[in-house]
Structure formats: structure tokens, C-alpha cells
Design a protein around this motif. Sequence first.
Motif, PDB file in Angstrom:
ATOM      1  N   THR A 349      -1.469  24.888  15.198  1.00  0.00           N
ATOM      2  CA  THR A 349      -1.227  26.209  15.780  1.00  0.00           C
ATOM      3  C   THR A 349      -1.678  26.340  17.227  1.00  0.00           C
ATOM      4  O   THR A 349      -1.386  27.339  17.861  1.00  0.00           O
ATOM      5  N   ARG A 350      -2.375  25.367  17.765  1.00  0.00           N
ATOM      6  CA  ARG A 350      -3.018  25.552  19.065  1.00  0.00           C
ATOM      7  C   ARG A 350      -2.026  25.730  20.205  1.00  0.00           C
ATOM      8  O   ARG A 350      -2.286  26.449  21.162  1.00  0.00           O
ATOM      9  N   LEU A 351      -0.864  25.100  20.139  1.00  0.00           N
ATOM     10  CA  LEU A 351       0.078  25.107  21.269  1.00  0.00           C
ATOM     11  C   LEU A 351       1.306  25.966  20.996  1.00  0.00           C
ATOM     12  O   LEU A 351       2.393  25.694  21.498  1.00  0.00           O
ATOM     13  N   ASN A 352       1.134  27.035  20.231  1.00  0.00           N
ATOM     14  CA  ASN A 352       2.281  27.868  19.889  1.00  0.00           C
ATOM     15  C   ASN A 352       2.948  28.488  21.106  1.00  0.00           C
ATOM     16  O   ASN A 352       4.166  28.678  21.131  1.00  0.00           O
ATOM     17  N   ARG A 353       2.161  28.819  22.115  1.00  0.00           N
ATOM     18  CA  ARG A 353       2.724  29.493  23.288  1.00  0.00           C
ATOM     19  C   ARG A 353       3.779  28.627  23.965  1.00  0.00           C
ATOM     20  O   ARG A 353       4.818  29.130  24.390  1.00  0.00           O
ATOM     21  N   ALA A 354       3.524  27.315  24.058  1.00  0.00           N
ATOM     22  CA  ALA A 354       4.476  26.415  24.704  1.00  0.00           C
ATOM     23  C   ALA A 354       5.756  26.265  23.897  1.00  0.00           C
ATOM     24  O   ALA A 354       6.789  25.853  24.433  1.00  0.00           O
ATOM     25  N   LYS A 355       5.707  26.597  22.588  1.00  0.00           N
ATOM     26  CA  LYS A 355       6.892  26.466  21.737  1.00  0.00           C
ATOM     27  C   LYS A 355       7.723  27.736  21.697  1.00  0.00           C
ATOM     28  O   LYS A 355       8.768  27.773  21.049  1.00  0.00           O
ATOM     29  N   GLY A 356       7.272  28.805  22.359  1.00  0.00           N
ATOM     30  CA  GLY A 356       7.970  30.079  22.232  1.00  0.00           C
ATOM     31  C   GLY A 356       7.781  30.680  20.861  1.00  0.00           C
ATOM     32  O   GLY A 356       8.689  31.320  20.318  1.00  0.00           O
ATOM     33  N   MET A 357       6.592  30.487  20.288  1.00  0.00           N
ATOM     34  CA  MET A 357       6.347  30.923  18.920  1.00  0.00           C
ATOM     35  C   MET A 357       5.097  31.786  18.858  1.00  0.00           C
ATOM     36  O   MET A 357       4.039  31.410  19.364  1.00  0.00           O
ATOM     37  N   ALA A 358       5.222  32.948  18.256  1.00  0.00           N
ATOM     38  CA  ALA A 358       4.061  33.793  17.979  1.00  0.00           C
ATOM     39  C   ALA A 358       3.577  33.511  16.565  1.00  0.00           C
ATOM     40  O   ALA A 358       4.345  33.097  15.706  1.00  0.00           O
ATOM     41  N   SER A 359       2.297  33.722  16.333  1.00  0.00           N
ATOM     42  CA  SER A 359       1.750  33.500  14.995  1.00  0.00           C
ATOM     43  C   SER A 359       0.971  34.725  14.555  1.00  0.00           C
ATOM     44  O   SER A 359       0.272  35.348  15.346  1.00  0.00           O
ATOM     45  N   ILE A 360       1.132  35.064  13.280  1.00  0.00           N
ATOM     46  CA  ILE A 360       0.382  36.161  12.675  1.00  0.00           C
ATOM     47  C   ILE A 360      -0.423  35.583  11.521  1.00  0.00           C
ATOM     48  O   ILE A 360       0.153  35.080  10.544  1.00  0.00           O
ATOM     49  N   MET A 361      -1.730  35.616  11.626  1.00  0.00           N
ATOM     50  CA  MET A 361      -2.616  35.129  10.571  1.00  0.00           C
ATOM     51  C   MET A 361      -3.213  36.329   9.844  1.00  0.00           C
ATOM     52  O   MET A 361      -3.670  37.279  10.482  1.00  0.00           O
ATOM     53  N   ILE A 362      -3.196  36.270   8.519  1.00  0.00           N
ATOM     54  CA  ILE A 362      -3.619  37.411   7.710  1.00  0.00           C
ATOM     55  C   ILE A 362      -4.678  36.964   6.716  1.00  0.00           C
ATOM     56  O   ILE A 362      -4.504  35.946   6.033  1.00  0.00           O
ATOM     57  N   THR A 363      -5.755  37.716   6.628  1.00  0.00           N
ATOM     58  CA  THR A 363      -6.773  37.441   5.628  1.00  0.00           C
ATOM     59  C   THR A 363      -7.498  38.733   5.279  1.00  0.00           C
ATOM     60  O   THR A 363      -7.349  39.748   5.971  1.00  0.00           O
ATOM     61  N   HIS A 364      -8.277  38.708   4.197  1.00  0.00           N
ATOM     62  CA  HIS A 364      -8.955  39.912   3.730  1.00  0.00           C
ATOM     63  C   HIS A 364     -10.260  40.171   4.472  1.00  0.00           C
ATOM     64  O   HIS A 364     -10.609  41.317   4.748  1.00  0.00           O
TER      65      HIS A 364
END
Length: 493
Positions: A349-364
Motif C-alpha cells: 500500500t505504500r506507493l498508492n499515490r503513484a498508481k492513481g489509487m486511493a485506499s480506505i482502511m477500516i477497523t473497529h
Amino acid sequence: MSEPLAPPWGWHGPGAGRAAHVAAAPEYQATTSQVCGLYPFTAGSGTPTVGTPVGRHQLWGEVVCLDPLVWLREGLVTNPGMFVLGQPGTGKSTLVKRLVTGAVATGTTPIILGDTKPDYTRLVEYLGGQVIRVGRGFDRINPLDAGPLDEARRRLTGADAETLRWEVRSRRLSLLLALATLVREARITNAEEVVLGRAIDLLDERLDQDPTIVDVLRILEAAPDELRSATRTDTGGSYRAQTRDLVFTLDLLISGSLAGVFDSRTTRPLDLDAPAISVDISRVRAAGDKLLTAAMLCTWAYAFGMVDAATALTDLGAGPRRSYLGVMDELWRALRGAPGLVEHADALTRLNRAKGMASIMITHSLADLDALATEEDRAKAKGFADRSAITVLAGLPPRELARVHEITPLTGPEQQLVTSWSAPDSWQASARHPGRGKYLIKTGERLGIPVELCLVGAEVDLYDTDQAIRTSSSRFTSSEAPAATNPRKAALW
């Protein structure tokens, strides 16, 4: 008799003071401690109006919009990472489903990276997307499948081809090590990592298609000279003693509790042309946490590999440029399976910005991350939240907010607001939970945005995560739901 009021632009007629254009009043920005001394009638800045509408501001009713990629493009944040934290039942997945719907509407491809319940399958089907159901007797995922990335590599020559070859090799080896670590519940030794890497190289040279874990096991048992050389042994007996534990570990991946899921070729590749994609792994829950963790790890690696492949093809002029929204729900399940798995997830997940990808991580809760095996893993897991430019808080108790405050600074009123959403203040039956559909959006040192989400139309049914525990007679239909008559008072089911 009251005097008549002049029109906004003045009276008509010569000398009546009519203006053809009224200029906007000058606007000044400064801190409240400075501006109040100059002009006491100050007003706060407006809420973001770019992205997907997610509700209204709880204090003054403005529409609030949210989208990690759009906020990055507009300079509101520095990275497209988003971390959602809240107690079960407060509506975390409902907010994310609204963002998924908005992403589809604006041309971004959402990818649900392992739907464990499943919460998103019905929505993705409704949006015309692709649903892959992983499990015994259903779809299978080959953990070593490089997909279009390997195809792009085979089309290239020279340094570009070599770069992609090492990228494919690194991904295959990294995931294989993570799965072996999960099965063994301990780290793979350095010698075993060397042997696995050499086995992957041999298979890449000998096969015209992606290898599988079965292929890796077979070549280890065949003991070719190249592998004996990698183990620094001279005899077959010494080689087998050196690789005995590794062989049994790989055998467990294809014959133990994970049998029938990751031991053959991918049956349904991800279709990146689909409006949305959901990898439904709910059918492996019955086999225990180990299989579920393996399914999540494979799903993450496979999906991120597909996105990387699409990016590589775009750079070569062989494909369109796309943007993606990766949803990683139940984050803690994939991290606690064995020591070292956090490092694998971090690398993905570290280089998501270079891939044009946003990430949403969800936890309690951040306490979920504290349950990891080692201090190193716990520190890296907290880094997921620390690196996310956007933090969304649903209802949380005070002790949890103290942990959050160490990562995302919260003012006293913000903590009191989020705490007020954590539990009902009465025992009245059928009362609505005070935190349902209420969120605090935080970005850096800015004051948080308290927002309330209200469902409209088909959302009432599509976003419903409590269908399994509610009888059909007690469910609202879309025409009976409060959202249909008064969206601002809609129940967040």
C-alpha cells in the motif's frame, strides 16, 4: 406607511443610482484571535464542495463532500489514504458505500479488496460491477498470478523488460513468503527465502504461463542442481534435510485448511473495465481465521498487482489511464495472522499515490492493532493510520480517543462530540443509536468536520448490513423509510 425598498441594483431612471454590476465584497482570511479584534462578525470557512456528497454539516447544515483522490487533486490533502475508525454498528461501511457509489459515478473504479461479510456484494452487483466469489467450489485465485504485468513484461525488451521481470518476481516471492509465514505461524528463514526465490526463477524460465504453488512444491521435490546449489549442499540427503520444513509448509498451503482455494490457476481474472469490483471471500470464514487471512492477503496482492499492471501498460501507451479506490475492510484480520504480515501489507500500500489509487482502511479500534504479535508489527500497523491524510471517526469511547489523539490531534470539543455518539443514553426499545450516520472528518491540524449522512432512495436497502438479524416484517421498504419522506431525518440502517 413604510418607505419602499430599493431593488438590489438601485432604482431605474436617470440619476437614480442604478448599477449595472455589483462587485463582491472583499474577503479576508486570518485566525479567529486576530480577526475578532478587527471585525467581530466573523464566519468560519466553508466545507469542501469537491467529491462525493456524504451529508450535511451538523452545525450549520452545509453539504459536505469527500473523496480522497479529488481532495488530493485539489490540494486539500497530501496523499489519498483514508482511515475509518468506529464501533460496530455506527455506519462505517455505510459511509464507504456512499463513497463507492460516488466513485463509480465519477469514473473511478472501486475495488473491494476482500469482502468478508459480505457488505458490498449487493451494491457492486446493483452498479453493474464484477463480483468474484472465492471459496471451495467457487472462484479461485492463484497467489503467483502476475496477470497483465507479466504480459506487459513479455512484450518488452531490454532494461524495461528486466525491470518488470524483477517486479513480478518480487511480488510472487513476497506473497509466497507471507502465506508460508501464515501457515507456519513463524517467519521463514533466510536460507528458505533464497531457495524459494531460486525456485521462482527456474519456473519463470521453464514455464510459458504463471506458476502455481503446486509448481513450486514440485520443483522443490524434484531437487534440480540449481536448487541444490542455492542450498549450498552436495548430496540429495543434505538438500532434503535443508528443505524439509519448507516442503511441508508449502504442502499445507495446498492440502491443509487452504486446499481448494489457492492451489490452481485463477478462474476469474479481475476485469478493470468493470464499473466496480468486489472480491467476496465470505465463504472462507467457516474455515477459520487462518484461511480468511490468507484469502485477504492473496486478494490484496492480486488486486494491487492488477492495478500496477494497468499503470505499466498506460505508461507504455497500451492502455487508458484510470483511477482506483481500494477498500480494505476488516483490516485487523489480515494483520494478526502471524508475525511479519504487517510488513507485507505495508509494502503493498505504500506507493498508492503513484498508481492513481486511493485506499480506505477500516477497523473497529486501534486496540485491534495492539493485539499484533510483535512491537515492530504494532508500530508499522499504527503507521497505516499515521500515513492516511484523512481520518474519519465514528462513535468511539473516551479510552479509544486517547489512542487516536496520539496519531490525529483532537480538540476537547471534538473528543466530547465523538464520545457522545458511542452509546445510547437510555434503554428505550427501538431507539436510534446516537452515533448512526455521524462522523468527524479530520485532516491534519485542521478542525474536524462533523457530518451526518442521510440515506436516499435505493440506498436504504442497498446499504443495509443488518438484514440477517432483522425479520422481514420489521424492515422498512424504500417507500416506508424515513429517508423517502424526509432525507435529513432518515434512519441509517
